[in-house]
Design an enzyme around this catalytic site. Structure first.
Site, mmCIF file in Angstrom:
data_model
loop_
_atom_site.group_PDB
_atom_site.id
_atom_site.type_symbol
_atom_site.label_atom_id
_atom_site.label_comp_id
_atom_site.label_asym_id
_atom_site.label_seq_id
_atom_site.Cartn_x
_atom_site.Cartn_y
_atom_site.Cartn_z
ATOM 1 N N ARG A 1 0.794 -1.178 0.062
ATOM 2 C CA ARG A 1 0.091 -0.175 0.065
ATOM 3 C C ARG A 1 0.877 1.325 -0.085
ATOM 4 O O ARG A 1 2.026 1.340 0.626
ATOM 5 C CB ARG A 1 -0.948 -0.016 0.989
ATOM 6 C CG ARG A 1 -2.172 -0.932 1.116
ATOM 7 C CD ARG A 1 -3.262 -0.458 0.324
ATOM 8 N NE ARG A 1 -3.937 -1.486 -0.266
ATOM 9 C CZ ARG A 1 -4.088 -2.212 -1.322
ATOM 10 N NH1 ARG A 1 -2.882 -2.295 -2.109
ATOM 11 N NH2 ARG A 1 -5.045 -3.045 -1.498
ATOM 12 N N HIS B 1 1.041 0.378 -10.153
ATOM 13 C CA HIS B 1 0.292 -0.483 -9.110
ATOM 14 C C HIS B 1 -0.508 -1.913 -9.976
ATOM 15 O O HIS B 1 -1.684 -1.982 -10.123
ATOM 16 C CB HIS B 1 -1.107 0.347 -8.555
ATOM 17 C CG HIS B 1 -1.589 -0.189 -7.397
ATOM 18 N ND1 HIS B 1 -2.173 0.868 -6.337
ATOM 19 C CD2 HIS B 1 -1.959 -1.350 -7.118
ATOM 20 C CE1 HIS B 1 -2.861 -0.007 -5.298
ATOM 21 N NE2 HIS B 1 -2.894 -1.184 -5.899
ATOM 22 N N GLU C 1 -1.682 8.337 -5.910
ATOM 23 C CA GLU C 1 -2.155 7.638 -7.499
ATOM 24 C C GLU C 1 -2.938 8.342 -8.384
ATOM 25 O O GLU C 1 -4.004 8.400 -7.743
ATOM 26 C CB GLU C 1 -2.160 6.185 -7.082
ATOM 27 C CG GLU C 1 -0.924 5.379 -6.262
ATOM 28 C CD GLU C 1 -1.321 4.073 -6.073
ATOM 29 O OE1 GLU C 1 -2.397 3.515 -6.824
ATOM 30 O OE2 GLU C 1 -0.548 3.377 -5.518
#
Length: 307
Positions: free
Chosen positions: A230, A280, A259
């Site tokens: 994370r 990601h 992000e």
């Protein structure tokens, strides 16, 4: 009615469309202000990590029964709001475990080998063989911060490659059989005694910046850090400084505090040759997307069959 706001395997989408009215609009991840107006009548909302399932969004959908998460992290979903409205939240537990484990070990091998940044020098006419010998993963120690399912599969694959494994997880009882083959250590022991450190924790108040300047200073100078867990668990400015100063040997980041990365956020990484950045995607492969999508489609169809 089903609303899907991020990308999903086409076969799974087709199954949902064949059974129920379904809107597949992955572009909504970039147009989130438009989502509340589409929630009337929606019983199942399917998202990945970008769609913010806020209290306001949940309250805008009185018919909502389920939020399907195409992945496992739940940072973007207001679980309290969902519970208050009797909305079940269904992550795709286990469906992308192997993809993340492979990502971690692939990057471990790349960073330890230190041979894959030579392209520009070679194309410029150099032959930097002496700078590219690197290290093998076999015999090295993989330290896992958090020892849930993904971390345990990562440990099993690492052991098959000849690595030793250790882990820190204060929530796993010390007498659990799940520790078999992996040494239990405190956080400082994992950070100070591992060649590769991989994070496997959710983002909470306790884990925010769990890797900070002080903890980076505990690591060996030859250690590498991998974060496919994370964003926010690593202090990115402190990491950039540690990489720039040679305090640690390298890092791979798949998740970030912001992000997508803004120009300002990305600027701190400029010029770092010992850093791998990916958007990601550790848990997203062609294979895992099929598994994740199929699992959530099955859960959605099961939920709607009860109506």
């Amino acid at each position: 009615m089903i609303l899907i706001t991020e990308f999903m395997d086409e076969d799974a989408v087709a199954r949902l469309k064949a059974a129920h009215p379904t809107t597949y609009a992955p572009e909504l991840a970039d147009q989130q202000d438009d989502i509340p107006a589409l929630m009337a009548g929606v019983q199942v909302l399917i998202v990945r990590n970008r769609t913010q399932v806020t209290e306001a969004l949940v309250q805008s959908a009185p018919d909502l029964k389920m939020v399907g998460r195409l992945g496992v992290g739940l940072d973007n979903i207001d679980l309290v709001a969902c519970k208050a409205q009797d909305v079940i939240v269904c992550p795709a537990v286990g469906a992308n475990t192997l993809s993340v484990a492979e990502y971690v070990l692939t990057n471990a091998a790349i960073l330890l080998r230190d041979a894959y940044q030579a392209r520009a020098r070679m194309l410029a006419g150099e032959w930097p063989r002496g700078d590219c010998s690197g290290r093998e993963v076999a015999g090295r120690c993989l330290g896992l911060v958090g020892f849930g399912e993904i971390a345990r599969v990562t440990a099993q694959l690492a052991q098959a490659m000849g690595m030793k494994t250790c882990a820190y997880d204060p929530f796993l009882p010390s007498d659990s059989p799940l520790w078999k083959g992996t040494e239990q250590r405190d956080l400082e022991g994992v950070l100070g005694g591992s060649d590769v450190i991989s994070l496997h924790v959710p983002l909470t108040d306790a884990t925010r910046h769990i890797i900070n300047a002080d903890r980076l200073a505990m690591m060996q100078s030859g250690a590498v850090l991998i974060n496919a867990a994370r964003g926010g668990t690593v202090d990115e400015a402190a990491l950039a400084a540690a990489l720039q100063g040679g305090q640690i040997a390298g890092a791979a980041l798949d998740v970030f505090e912001t992000e997508p990365l803004t120009q300002e956020a990305a600027r701190i990484f400029d010029g770092l040759q010992n850093l791998i950045l990916t958007p990601h995607i550790a848990g997203v492969t062609v294979d895992s997307n099929i598994r994740v999508s199929a699992m959530i489609a099955d859960l959605a169809l099961e939920q709607l069959s009860q109506e």
